[in-house]
Design a protein around this motif. Sequence first.
Motif: not given
Lengths: 399, 294
Positions: A122-123, A136-137, A49-53, A142-145
């Motif tokens: 999705g995107e 978004i990818n 959920a928190s991933s920045q990548n 979503a949060m980091s995006a």
Amino acid sequence: MIRTFSIMNYRSCTNVVLDLVPNVVAIIGKNGAGKSNLLKGIDHAATIASSQNPIDLNWLSSNNDTFSSSMTIADSDGEYSYTISSILVTLSDSSKETLGLHERLVFKDHAGTEAILIHRQGELAEFPTAGIAIGINHRMPAMSAVLSMFPNKHEQLLKIRRVRDILLSVQYYPLEEPASGTLMIPASYFEQWANEYEIEGNPSKSVLLRLVYASQRSPGIFDEINSLLGDNGLDLLKSIDVVKVELPKPRQSQASGGSPDTETNYSVFFTPSDSLAGAGESFQFLDLSVGTRRIIRLITSLIFDKRSVMLIEQPEDSINLSVIHKVLSLLRSYSQSTKIIFSTHSPEILDMLDPTEIRIVHAVNGSTVVHSLSEADVEHARQFLRSDGLLSEYIESLE
Amino acid sequence: MIAILAEARSDFDTLRVLVRRIIADKSLTIAGKGYTSCDELCRKGGGLVTSFMQRGFSRFVICHDSDNNDSLAIVTKIRNAITRPSGSCSLSCIIVPVQEIEAWILADEMAVRTTIPTFQLCETLHPENVQSPKEYIERASRSGRTSPLYSHAIHNPKVAAHLDIAKVSRKCPSFRHLVQSVVAWRPSTPAPVVELHQRWGGIIYSPDDSAIVRAIDDLQYPDDDHPSCALVCAGAYRIEIHHKCYILIDLQNDDGTRVNARSPQYELADIKRIVIELRRGLRASDLWRTWEMS
């Protein structure tokens, strides 16, 4: 603080719901029931959920089924509900493929008013309160995006940042021993890591690296760790000393230019308390006992990492009962800012807990099932404690 | 040898430090146990005291927080559950910290600062009036962002090593009772009653009945320089000898109520007899009857 957590289709956790309201939560159950999977599942969901990548979508579910996780997080403003699930499709050859993510973050204030902060399919990701809808990818949470696209602290995004940072700060601590370890840390390596750490904020797993950092750049934290392990704390160590050592460079480095033939290395030495064996001598980390190393690792992680949630595997392992009693009390002292969730097999630790802090894990048809004590059970447990028994004895009687 | 029984392990650790300091005898064996609750203390304490007595322990400190309850009722509970069944009434000092043992820690903010220099704990004039002193200290530590945070299991024994005994005694009567009881156990405690009298400002405390009986032999009658004095045995009863007037006996019944009795005349032999009877397990009500008869 995370207050509830659920996860579907992660290892043996096919459908687990967990109440995490207390600041200290103990996960108990037989070997193989799924305690570690549960701890890792919390870490797994928070990491995704928190991933920045962008994440590997195949990594979401270990049994190629629809992965899903929900959690509620409370802060002084209100409560957040976050859900993430994979979008799974069945292909013509009957194989399954994860195409993207579904996410939803809802904020509810103390008056009960709800606001959807994130709705992502999705995107396409919508952030209604911020008035943002962006593509978004499909592999990017979503949060980091959105925070990376609008980094100037858009007022409506502060809440999202708060949730992301709490989840980013969830960490699983197996407290396992590495097979071997580097006892000398080249200063150049340390500087490189320290600069990255100060930007990204992700601490190393190396206890020595963290201690060197604390001694060099964060003396307050170093003093706090020293105090907790020292004479005025657990009385394990008289001191922790970080020393600089000049060592010859490897031959290849020497040949590359006219730089000095030596380089600075950091080494960490531990002097046992006066009342312990080895008093007066200094030891390197791997020369300490297993239990002492575990305590140092635990205290360093607690104080240095400053996590929102620590997921700890069996803190009692290799540690004397009188010391683990103090360690548990210490963890409880810090549990206002760091929620402590740990697995345990120790009856003595159970006896130090409140019945509401116990979560019991069973394996049913290969799946992990978790439950708290019911209100009636809690009342019966309290009666049992008042009259004739220990909490560990009561829990045993339930099985 | 002294054994300490407490309702929590951290309380035991703290009391061990304090008793060691008060008794001022580094070679004395101090053992004991911290239980997981006051219920477990009451349930299992009697058996452990018996075991300690079989192993040659002759003094017992038993500590149970008052936790908003009546201290005298707790003393009665401890006596019924532990000291009476084990036959250790006259050997035991029952301590009831009000509300929790952390009130003693709160009484000396300087000792806390010595242990955690970043913790600027404010002075508390009446620590026993603080509802939950443990929570109070730990909350103050968190709000003050001290480094490290205060953790009772770790820091209480450390602070105990620095506590100003006189200061805490002034602020916490429950602590004063511990000090007075343990001081009386010192092998070097002077036997003459008058010396004790002077030391304790008009009241003599001793949980040791036999020491009192011996002391009575040397007792000087109260005079104009020493207008009154008192003997306190094990906290359950008190005998005051007042200047040329009367003896006041203050006793606690089994139900926790207290009984007072005055005699217009007295002889030292009377006091000695009463102490011996009390040591044999005479109940307050029976003693009162004995006294009336005499």
